[in-house]
Write a protein that holds these residues in place. Structure first.
Motif, mmCIF file in Angstrom:
data_model
loop_
_atom_site.group_PDB
_atom_site.id
_atom_site.type_symbol
_atom_site.label_atom_id
_atom_site.label_comp_id
_atom_site.label_asym_id
_atom_site.label_seq_id
_atom_site.Cartn_x
_atom_site.Cartn_y
_atom_site.Cartn_z
ATOM 1 N N TRP B 204 0.717 -1.208 0.163
ATOM 2 C CA TRP B 204 -0.073 -0.155 0.003
ATOM 3 C C TRP B 204 0.915 1.114 -0.174
ATOM 4 O O TRP B 204 0.521 2.371 -0.637
ATOM 5 C CB TRP B 204 -0.866 0.003 1.235
ATOM 6 C CG TRP B 204 -2.349 0.422 1.028
ATOM 7 C CD1 TRP B 204 -2.998 1.402 1.406
ATOM 8 C CD2 TRP B 204 -3.197 -0.418 0.347
ATOM 9 N NE1 TRP B 204 -4.410 1.259 0.760
ATOM 10 C CE2 TRP B 204 -4.484 0.262 0.218
ATOM 11 C CE3 TRP B 204 -3.107 -1.763 0.006
ATOM 12 C CZ2 TRP B 204 -5.774 -0.489 -0.315
ATOM 13 C CZ3 TRP B 204 -4.458 -2.299 -0.798
ATOM 14 C CH2 TRP B 204 -5.490 -1.717 -0.829
ATOM 15 N N ASP B 205 2.170 1.187 0.629
ATOM 16 C CA ASP B 205 2.908 2.350 0.901
ATOM 17 C C ASP B 205 4.036 2.442 -0.211
ATOM 18 O O ASP B 205 4.491 3.387 -0.107
ATOM 19 C CB ASP B 205 3.571 2.300 2.144
ATOM 20 C CG ASP B 205 2.502 2.728 3.267
ATOM 21 O OD1 ASP B 205 1.554 3.242 3.046
ATOM 22 O OD2 ASP B 205 3.103 2.793 4.649
ATOM 23 N N TYR B 207 6.256 3.043 -3.010
ATOM 24 C CA TYR B 207 6.346 4.332 -3.890
ATOM 25 C C TYR B 207 7.486 4.206 -4.965
ATOM 26 O O TYR B 207 7.289 4.163 -6.097
ATOM 27 C CB TYR B 207 6.279 5.625 -2.987
ATOM 28 C CG TYR B 207 6.366 6.815 -3.847
ATOM 29 C CD1 TYR B 207 5.159 6.965 -4.608
ATOM 30 C CD2 TYR B 207 7.437 7.653 -4.237
ATOM 31 C CE1 TYR B 207 5.271 8.292 -5.349
ATOM 32 C CE2 TYR B 207 7.650 8.641 -5.044
ATOM 33 C CZ TYR B 207 6.319 9.028 -5.518
ATOM 34 O OH TYR B 207 6.388 10.135 -6.686
ATOM 35 N N ALA B 208 8.564 4.125 -4.491
ATOM 36 C CA ALA B 208 9.761 4.180 -5.343
ATOM 37 C C ALA B 208 9.881 3.224 -6.391
ATOM 38 O O ALA B 208 10.114 3.188 -7.640
ATOM 39 C CB ALA B 208 11.020 4.275 -4.567
ATOM 40 N N ILE B 222 -1.567 2.632 -5.977
ATOM 41 C CA ILE B 222 -2.296 3.820 -5.192
ATOM 42 C C ILE B 222 -1.475 4.818 -4.923
ATOM 43 O O ILE B 222 -1.709 5.960 -5.030
ATOM 44 C CB ILE B 222 -3.208 3.009 -4.192
ATOM 45 C CG1 ILE B 222 -4.481 4.067 -3.621
ATOM 46 C CG2 ILE B 222 -2.465 2.824 -2.973
ATOM 47 C CD1 ILE B 222 -5.679 3.594 -4.588
ATOM 48 N N SER B 223 -0.359 4.357 -4.277
ATOM 49 C CA SER B 223 0.474 5.548 -3.809
ATOM 50 C C SER B 223 1.186 6.311 -5.109
ATOM 51 O O SER B 223 1.075 7.750 -4.798
ATOM 52 C CB SER B 223 1.900 4.846 -2.931
ATOM 53 O OG SER B 223 1.241 4.341 -1.976
ATOM 54 N N LEU B 226 -1.879 8.466 -6.239
ATOM 55 C CA LEU B 226 -2.452 9.399 -5.230
ATOM 56 C C LEU B 226 -1.448 10.559 -5.447
ATOM 57 O O LEU B 226 -1.705 11.820 -5.416
ATOM 58 C CB LEU B 226 -2.522 8.884 -4.007
ATOM 59 C CG LEU B 226 -2.910 9.719 -2.813
ATOM 60 C CD1 LEU B 226 -4.517 10.110 -3.156
ATOM 61 C CD2 LEU B 226 -3.024 9.232 -1.379
ATOM 62 N N LYS B 227 -0.312 10.386 -5.394
ATOM 63 C CA LYS B 227 0.916 11.357 -5.498
ATOM 64 C C LYS B 227 0.774 12.201 -6.641
ATOM 65 O O LYS B 227 0.861 13.582 -6.438
ATOM 66 C CB LYS B 227 2.140 10.602 -5.714
ATOM 67 C CG LYS B 227 3.227 11.798 -5.605
ATOM 68 C CD LYS B 227 3.584 12.476 -4.415
ATOM 69 C CE LYS B 227 4.590 13.404 -4.565
ATOM 70 N NZ LYS B 227 4.374 14.446 -5.580
ATOM 71 N N ASN B 228 0.164 11.661 -7.794
ATOM 72 C CA ASN B 228 -0.047 12.701 -8.972
ATOM 73 C C ASN B 228 -1.374 13.130 -9.207
ATOM 74 O O ASN B 228 -1.158 13.966 -10.092
ATOM 75 C CB ASN B 228 0.602 11.865 -9.901
ATOM 76 C CG ASN B 228 2.100 11.349 -9.906
ATOM 77 O OD1 ASN B 228 3.058 11.851 -9.011
ATOM 78 N ND2 ASN B 228 2.601 10.196 -10.432
ATOM 79 N N ALA B 246 -7.297 10.669 -0.416
ATOM 80 C CA ALA B 246 -6.433 10.309 0.759
ATOM 81 C C ALA B 246 -7.348 9.425 1.535
ATOM 82 O O ALA B 246 -7.077 8.449 2.145
ATOM 83 C CB ALA B 246 -5.777 11.601 1.295
ATOM 84 N N VAL B 249 -8.004 6.100 0.194
ATOM 85 C CA VAL B 249 -7.005 5.403 0.255
ATOM 86 C C VAL B 249 -6.580 4.630 1.526
ATOM 87 O O VAL B 249 -6.375 3.518 1.965
ATOM 88 C CB VAL B 249 -5.884 5.998 -0.354
ATOM 89 C CG1 VAL B 249 -4.351 5.157 0.030
ATOM 90 C CG2 VAL B 249 -5.965 6.207 -1.841
#
Ligand SMILES: Nc1ncnc2c1ncn2[C@@H]1O[C@H](COP(=O)(O)OP(=O)(O)OP(=O)(O)O)[C@@H](O)[C@H]1O
Ligand SMILES: [Mg+2]
Lengths: 376, 275, 321
Positions: B204-205, B207-208, B222-223, B226-228, B246, B249
């Motif tokens: 879920w977390d 990202y990279a 999702i991360s 959501l970020k973009n 958010a 999520v």
């Protein structure tokens, strides 16, 4: 089923070298007997059980069940049941599920069960299903060990004694031909221990299963076993009827190991056919060669008497009432104390001098290696 | 008297901590329910006048959140199932079986626990690129399928199951696998559920890595999504929609956590620190 | 003695064990062991081209470049801030919270659950919420400051910082503060649980005995609770420092892809991992991957050294049973 160790040795590899847990063991356990395995911690008792169970295999030697060589047979094919010191109940299962666990989960046992069920259905011309049959067996066993009231509880909701009975039930439900108990009572309190050991005796006699009972509590062994085997550092010291082992110890170790009040040991020497200790002639006429020896005699085999050989002249220094008996400690000479066990002590006070003798045949002489060389 | 005072202070402090913890959630939910004008209002409003629940629908419509969500779900289901199976098997071997090289192999696992995943990213990226797996689910799933920390946690728990239980089961005729299935799994259930939740949070977390190996919108997790999201071309952010997203999520994991709370707590605390 | 015996399993199943381990180790080798080795090798390849694989011999040049790089120094500083300022702060807060929790009965489970929520909150979502909390115009923090009559603080603002070192420093400090608060919020949850369970594992008899002896509460904590809790503290410290050294996503979520307020182009809040990822970003240009690898290896060294140091010092003060 008869169990026979034939020159069995078990070594465990260690980081450096190895450790001999059981050393050239020869032992025959007769069918249907309750045999106690005794010895100090680390002497190889559990290892013996594990070898019977097939959990570990002898390094050398053979193990026989009747005429079958089972030395390398895997555990599940042996029909052995084992009860552990800390019960080893499955914590996530109820008592009922624990008891039925081996019936449900072992292919081997399931097969046996199906055969038995077929016979059962034929003779009783009933139509019991396997599931019901398992339930019947579980209930029957639970009744045998008297825990039928706790079937739906989890192990942690039971007392120690109840847990141990569940463990026994789980083991005998599969009707093993050999039952192994590894210090099954050591986690119980004194009262429960006596009760449960009687229980084990009762169940063993009812089922007639050959049973090996490991303990380091000699009283337990002496009380319920048909025969006892005493081990020390992997070596069998003596095997036989408890009373016989008690009265006729094979060596200094077994003599010292058994006995509620420790046996008296008196160092001395044989000189000219006389046993001399503390500068006194204790026995005038011993048919053995001159050498240093140790005399051993049990406190309960001593009694006050003006005549008789040997004769000890003792001074009472301490009296200690211990349940139903009195332990009297006396001074033999500056270095040696001798203990007596008496039923009552009314006519004694500290400082009294006593003339004491040993019951006939109950004095042992050990040589410097600890072997018994003479019994009066 | 002193005792009551201390107790009061005690509860007061704990409540203060609780408020601190809750403020971000409060602001997230509060903003998510504001209208666009309210979200931009100066000074900010504590609560919206009217609760705009349609923000959630708007957020979902404005960005392919459902797609991201499904992608994350697919990846996390695969990862949780595969990595749990793999971790349980190897943890069992480390906890219960004796074999040559056990200490060495376990040391490898312990070192892997300490190594940051981020160091691996470079080579793993090259591996995946060479395999031509960029922009595939495989690239998103496979590197997460082994989790050294979970192996460690499970092994600690399994080590605490008394060995007698194992011997008893073997005498009763159970093989290793059956013993694992019938006894170890149920007894270690809290820890297993914990490792599952931890894997889930991980995905879920994360990202990279997905940012590197996926470039297509329909593969985003999702991360990253959501970020973009909700940033317009001019760089201004539609806060009420962003916060609505958010919230969406955040909710699933919170629900799973609350449902499994009892197990998770005992699982977290059982494995790590002892022994 | 009993514990020693437990480890010695009389049933040994050598070969089967390898089957149990096979899947895990295949993946570990591919995705962990090999990458670490490869990273070290790649880091010293000169002008390494990703697509063709060609390179011009070996050199430690990348390490020197990185160490001289202002951005990398910034990354180290920020990472150190998280690991050595934020982690200890949240550790102490968590310990105090756990002690408070341990001394109550009612609401304990409820509060523990509540405190755990940040742990299960998506890291990006959380970062965004914090960015909004500290927003100059729409943020909760400035709203509260307003209640006390204060002017809004431009928390994340890069206005004018390119030209003024002073403004830059101020902006930087504000961003560090935000990061600090965020780390506190995020880091509390797991630590509270671990400390709480550690406290509950301490036999109450020690405490009772000390209370009967008339020991003061503070001394009970100092002489009994804290030493007995030290293995947990150690575990929490090591794991959270390692986690902190790996920080990345939270910073991106808080400050955006440029690691800083709009108007800043120094990558103000970059972390070491951020630096690695950024270097990796233009993987097609020669040497970029080597640079990323060198940075990764430096991070690895830092982690190993710090962990070793922590273990070394722990021998002195951690009380293991
Ligand atoms: N799996 C093993 N690996 C190595 N050594 C072992 C193993 N099992 C037992 N030993 C060693 O073999 C010796 C005999 O052990 P065993 O468990 O049979 O003793 P025991 O008589 O049952 O003792 P206790 O009364 O303490 O249970 C001990 O020295 C023990 O340390
Ligand atoms: Mg034993």
């Amino acid at each position: 089923m008869e169990v026979r160790f034939e020159s069995v040795t078990k070594k465990f590899p260690m980081k450096k070298g190895e450790i001999t847990a059981v050393n050239r063991l020869d032992l025959t356990i007769d069918s249907g007997k309750l045999v106690g395995l005794l010895g100090p911690s680390g002497c190889g008792k559990s290892t013996c059980l594990f070898m019977i169970a097939g959990v570990c295999q002898p390094t050398s030697g053979k193990l026989w069940f009747d005429d079958r060589d089972v030395t390398t047979l895997s555990p599940e094919k042996r029909g052995v049941g084992m009860v552990f010191q800390n019960y080893a109940l499955y914590p996530h299962l109820t008592v009922k599920q624990n008891i039925e666990f081996p019936l449900v989960n072992s292919k081997e046992i399931r097969k046996q069960l199906e055969t038995k069920l077929a016979i059962h259905n034929k003779t009783g011309n009933g139509k019991t299903k396997l599931k019901e049959f398992v339930q019947q067996e579980v209930l029957r066993t639970a009744r045998l060990v008297e825990i039928e009231d706790c079937l739906d509880r989890k192990p942690f909701e039971l007392s120690g004694g109840q847990q141990q009975r569940v463990a026994i039930a789980r083991t005998i439900v599969k009707q093993p031909s050999i039952l192994l108990l590894d210090e099954p009572l050591s986690n119980l309190d004194a009262r429960l221990r006596v009760q449960t050991r009687e229980e084990i005796r009762r169940i063993q006699q009812m089922t007639g299963i050959t049973t090996v009972f490991v303990t380091h509590d000699q009283e337990e062994a002496l009380n319920i076993c048909d025969e006892i085997a005493i081990m020390k550092k992997g070596i069998l010291q003596q095997f036989g009827n408890p009373q016989a082992v008690y009265d006729y110890p094979a060596n200094r170790f077994t003599a010292g190991f058994l006995g509620g009040t420790p046996i008296n040991m008196l160092d001395g020497e044989i000189s000219d056919g006389k046993f001399i200790a503390g500068g006194q002639v204790i026995l005038p006429d011993v048919p053995i060669a001159d050498q240093p020896v140790t005399a051993g005699f049990r406190p309960e085999n001593l009694y006050v008497s003006e005549n008789g050989t040997p004769r000890f002249n003792l001074e009472v220094v301490e009296m200690y009432r211990h349940g139903g008996i009195t332990v009297v400690t006396t001074k033999f000479d500056a270095d040696n104390a001798i203990r007596l066990v008496k039923e009552r002590s009314d006519n004694m006070t500290i400082g009294d001098r006593l003339m004491v003798t040993v019951a006939p045949g109950m004095l042992y002489l050990f040589d410097s290696n600890g072997a018994k060389i003479w019994q009066q | 008297m002193r005792k009551t005072l201390m107790k009061t202070v005690n509860y007061f402090l704990l409540a203060a901590v609780a408020v601190m913890v809750l403020i971000p959630f409060f602001w997230m939910l509060g903003t998510a329910l504001k209208s666009e004008a309210e979200a931009l209002h100066i000074p900010p409003m504590l609560l919206p006048k009217i609760y705009h629940f349609d923000n959630f629908a708007k957020a979902v419509r404005a960005e392919p959140l459902i797609r991201y969500f499904l992608n994350t779900l697919i990846v996390s289901i695969f990862v949780v199932l595969i990595s749990t199976a793999i971790s349980v098997l190897s943890a069992y071997a480390f906890a219960r079986l004796t074999f040559r090289g056990r200490d060495f192999l376990f040391a490898v696992v312990l070192i892997a626990v300490m190594l940051p995943q981020e160091i691996m990213i470079i080579t793993n990226f090259m591996t995946i690129a060479k395999l031509k797996w960029l922009n595939t689910f495989r690239a998103l799933i496979l590197p997460y399928c082994v989790n050294a920390f979970n192996i460690f946690l499970l092994r600690q728990t399994m080590k605490q199951i008394p060995e007698d239980l194992y011997i008893a089961a073997r005498i009763d005729g159970l093989g290793n696998f059956r013993y694992l299935w019938k006894v170890v799994l149920p007894v270690a259930k809290p820890t297993i559920l914990t490792t599952m939740l931890l894997s889930m949070i991980w995905i879920w977390d994360t990202y990279a890595w997905p940012n590197l190996v996926t470039t297509q919108d329909n593969l985003r997790l999702i991360s990253n999504g959501l970020k973009n999201a909700f940033t317009t071309s001019t760089g201004s952010i539609q806060y009420e929609l962003q916060m609505a997203a958010a919230t969406l999520v955040t909710i699933p994991l919170i629900l799973i956590f609350i449902a499994l709370r009892k197990y998770i707590f005992s699982g977290i605390t059982r494995g790590g620190i002892k022994g | 003695m009993a514990a020693m015996k437990r480890d010695r399993n009389p049933l040994s199943d050598d070969r089967k064990a390898y089957f149990y381990l096979l899947p895990a180790f295949v993946l570990l080798v591919i995705f962990t062991v090999y990458p670490v080795i490869n990273t070290i090798i790649t880091s010293v390849k000169l002008d390494y081209r990703f697509l063709t694989g060609v390179y011009n011999g070996f050199s430690f040049g990348h390490y020197l470049d990185i160490l001289r790089d202002k951005t990398f120094q910034r990354a180290c500083l920020n990472t150190a801030f998280i690991a050595f300022i934020c982690v200890p702060a949240s550790l102490i807060t968590a310990l105090v919270t756990a002690l408070l929790l341990n001394s109550i009965k009612a609401l304990r489970n409820f509060l523990t659950t509540l405190y755990y929520l940040p742990q299960v909150t998506n890291i990006i979502a959380a970062g965004m919420v914090f960015a909004l909390l500290f927003h100059t115009n729409s943020g909760f923090i400035n709203l509260v400051l307003g209640w006390f009559g204060m002017d809004p603080v431009p928390w994340i603002s890069g206005v004018g910082i390119a030209g003024s070192a002073d403004l830059y420093t101020r902006s930087y400090i504000r961003c560090l503060f935000i990061l600090f608060i965020y780390s506190l919020w995020q880091g509390l949850s797991l630590k509270v649980i671990l400390f709480l369970s550690g406290l509950q594992n301490i036999n109450p008899q020690y405490r009772q005995a000390a209370e009967i002896d008339g020991t003061s509460q503070w001394n009970i904590f100092r002489k009994i609770t804290f030493p007995l809790l030290s293995p947990v503290t150690m575990y929490v410290l090591i794991t959270s420092v390692i986690t902190a050294l790996k920080s990345y996503a939270s910073v991106v979520a808080l400050f955006g892809d440029s690691y800083g307020p709009i108007g800043d182009n120094s990558k103000m809040m970059i972390t070491i991992v951020g630096y690695i990822i950024d270097s990796l970003g233009d993987y097609l240009s020669p040497g970029a991957i080597s640079k990323a690898s060198a940075a990764a290896f430096i991070l690895l060294l830092i982690i190993v050294i710090l962990t070793a140091l922590q273990f070394y010092f722990s021998k002195k003060w951690v009380h293991y049973k």
